[in-house]
Design a protein around this motif. Structure first.
Motif, mmCIF file in Angstrom:
data_model
loop_
_atom_site.group_PDB
_atom_site.id
_atom_site.type_symbol
_atom_site.label_atom_id
_atom_site.label_comp_id
_atom_site.label_asym_id
_atom_site.label_seq_id
_atom_site.Cartn_x
_atom_site.Cartn_y
_atom_site.Cartn_z
ATOM 1 N N PRO A 200 0.930 -0.980 0.412
ATOM 2 C CA PRO A 200 -0.418 -0.359 -0.032
ATOM 3 C C PRO A 200 0.821 1.567 -0.143
ATOM 4 O O PRO A 200 1.997 1.278 0.758
ATOM 5 N N ARG A 201 0.313 2.269 -1.234
ATOM 6 C CA ARG A 201 1.236 3.610 -0.676
ATOM 7 C C ARG A 201 0.632 5.058 -0.291
ATOM 8 O O ARG A 201 0.483 5.980 0.405
ATOM 9 N N VAL A 202 -1.262 4.798 0.090
ATOM 10 C CA VAL A 202 -1.946 5.452 0.555
ATOM 11 C C VAL A 202 -1.872 5.707 2.232
ATOM 12 O O VAL A 202 -2.035 5.131 2.727
ATOM 13 N N GLU A 203 -2.012 6.631 2.210
ATOM 14 C CA GLU A 203 -1.586 6.936 3.869
ATOM 15 C C GLU A 203 -2.854 5.833 4.872
ATOM 16 O O GLU A 203 -2.551 5.526 6.152
ATOM 17 N N ARG A 204 -3.690 6.634 4.522
ATOM 18 C CA ARG A 204 -5.511 6.191 5.003
ATOM 19 C C ARG A 204 -5.021 4.063 4.984
ATOM 20 O O ARG A 204 -5.991 3.932 6.169
ATOM 21 N N GLU A 205 -3.876 3.614 4.287
ATOM 22 C CA GLU A 205 -4.012 2.274 4.612
ATOM 23 C C GLU A 205 -3.204 1.527 5.376
ATOM 24 O O GLU A 205 -2.848 0.758 5.323
ATOM 25 N N LEU A 206 -1.853 2.443 5.713
ATOM 26 C CA LEU A 206 -0.863 2.312 6.286
ATOM 27 C C LEU A 206 -1.205 2.828 8.217
ATOM 28 O O LEU A 206 -0.574 3.171 8.909
ATOM 29 N N ILE A 207 -2.966 3.029 8.718
ATOM 30 C CA ILE A 207 -3.147 3.202 10.282
ATOM 31 C C ILE A 207 -3.671 2.207 10.690
ATOM 32 O O ILE A 207 -4.334 0.848 9.884
ATOM 33 N N ILE A 208 -3.171 1.579 11.859
ATOM 34 C CA ILE A 208 -3.423 0.154 12.167
ATOM 35 C C ILE A 208 -4.240 0.956 13.243
ATOM 36 O O ILE A 208 -3.993 1.740 14.152
ATOM 37 N N GLU A 209 -5.668 0.066 13.597
ATOM 38 C CA GLU A 209 -5.943 0.841 14.451
ATOM 39 C C GLU A 209 -6.044 0.389 15.907
ATOM 40 O O GLU A 209 -5.775 -0.837 16.315
#
Length: 209
Positions: A200-209
Motif C-alpha cells: 500500500p502507498r496511501v496513508e489511510r491504508e497504513l493506519i493500525i486501528e
C-alpha cells in the motif's frame, strides 16, 4: 510491511516486530539484508535498529527493509501509524507520499537524476515545508544489491535508461516526532515506468486501528 500492519500494536516492542518480519522473509524463501525499525521519536534517527522500545498510541513506525530473493535484492520503506494520526503527522505523510509520486511520475528514458532530485525537493516545499533540504540522495539503483549505483543526487547528469530499476525515497526525519519515509521501487520502461511491488502507498491504508 503487511506483517507490521497485522502484528504491531500498542505495547509491542520493535524487536518483537522485527523478529516476525525476519521470520516471514525466511519462510518466503528469501534472505533478510537489513531491518530498520523505529517507533515514535526513535524513527527520527537516520539509523534506527530495533530495540525494546514499546509502541504507544500515536507513534509513527518507520520501517525500512531489504531482502534478497533468487539473487536479486529489494529495498522498501513505509511510515505506519499506531492509532489515529495527529494533523501534523497526516500533513507530513501526505507530503511525503506526494513527493515520491511526483518523482516517479517524471521517470522516463532521458531524464537526468539531477532533475528527479529537484522535483522531489520542490514537491516538499510546495506542500508547506519551505525549509526542506536533502543533501545526499532521494533514491538509488536496486539489483543484485539493495543499494546500487547510480544515486539520485543533486546536479547529477546521469540519464535514465530502459531496464534500470530505481528505489525512490524522499524522506523527512523530525527530531522528537519520528521518521517519515515512503520508498517505492520502479522499473524504467521504454515509455515511462512500472511499479514493482503491491504494497500500500496511501496513508489511510497504513493506519493500525
Amino acid at each position: 510491511i503487511q506483517v507490521v500492519m497485522e502484528f504491531a500494536r500498542e505495547g509491542v516492542t520493535e524487536i518483537e516486530i522485527a523478529k516476525e518480519i525476519k521470520k516471514t522473509i525466511i519462510e518466503s524463501g528469501a534472505d533478510p539484508i537489513f531491518i530498520l525499525l523505529g517507533g515514535g521519536a526513535r524513527g527520527g534517527y537516520n539509523i534506527c535498529w530495533p530495540t525494546e522500545y514499546k509502541l504507544k498510541k500515536g507513534d509513527v513506525i518507520r520501517l525500512d527493509l531489504g531482502a534478497t530473493y533468487k539473487g536479486y535484492a529489494s529495498d522498501a520503506a513505509r511510515s505506519i501509524i499506531v492509532g489515529e494520526p495527529s494533523e501534523q503527522v497526516k500533513k507530513i505523510i501526505s507530503a511525503n507520499r506526494r513527493a515520491v509520486e511526483k518523482v516517479i511520475e517524471a521517470i522516463r528514458p532521458g531524464v537526468t537524476l539531477g532533475e528527479l532530485f529537484d522535483i522531489g525537493v520542490k514537491s516538499w516545499k510546495e506542500s508547506g515545508f519551505p525549509e526542506y533540504s536533502r543533501g545526499t540522495y532521494i533514491g538509488h539503483g536496486v539489483g543484485i544489491r539493495d543499494h546500487e549505483y547510480p544515486d539520485i543526487r543533486p546536479r547529477s547528469k546521469i540519464r535514465l535508461k530502459p531496464g534500470m530499476v530505481m528505489a525512490i525515497e524522499v524522506p523527512l526525519y523530525v527530531h522528537g516526532l519520528g521518521g517519515f519515509n515512503i520508498e517505492d521501487t520502479v522499473l524504467v520502461t521504454e515509455e515511462g515506468y512500472e511499479y514493482i511491488g503491491p504494497y500500500p502507498r496511501v496513508e489511510r491504508e497504513l493506519i493500525i486501528e
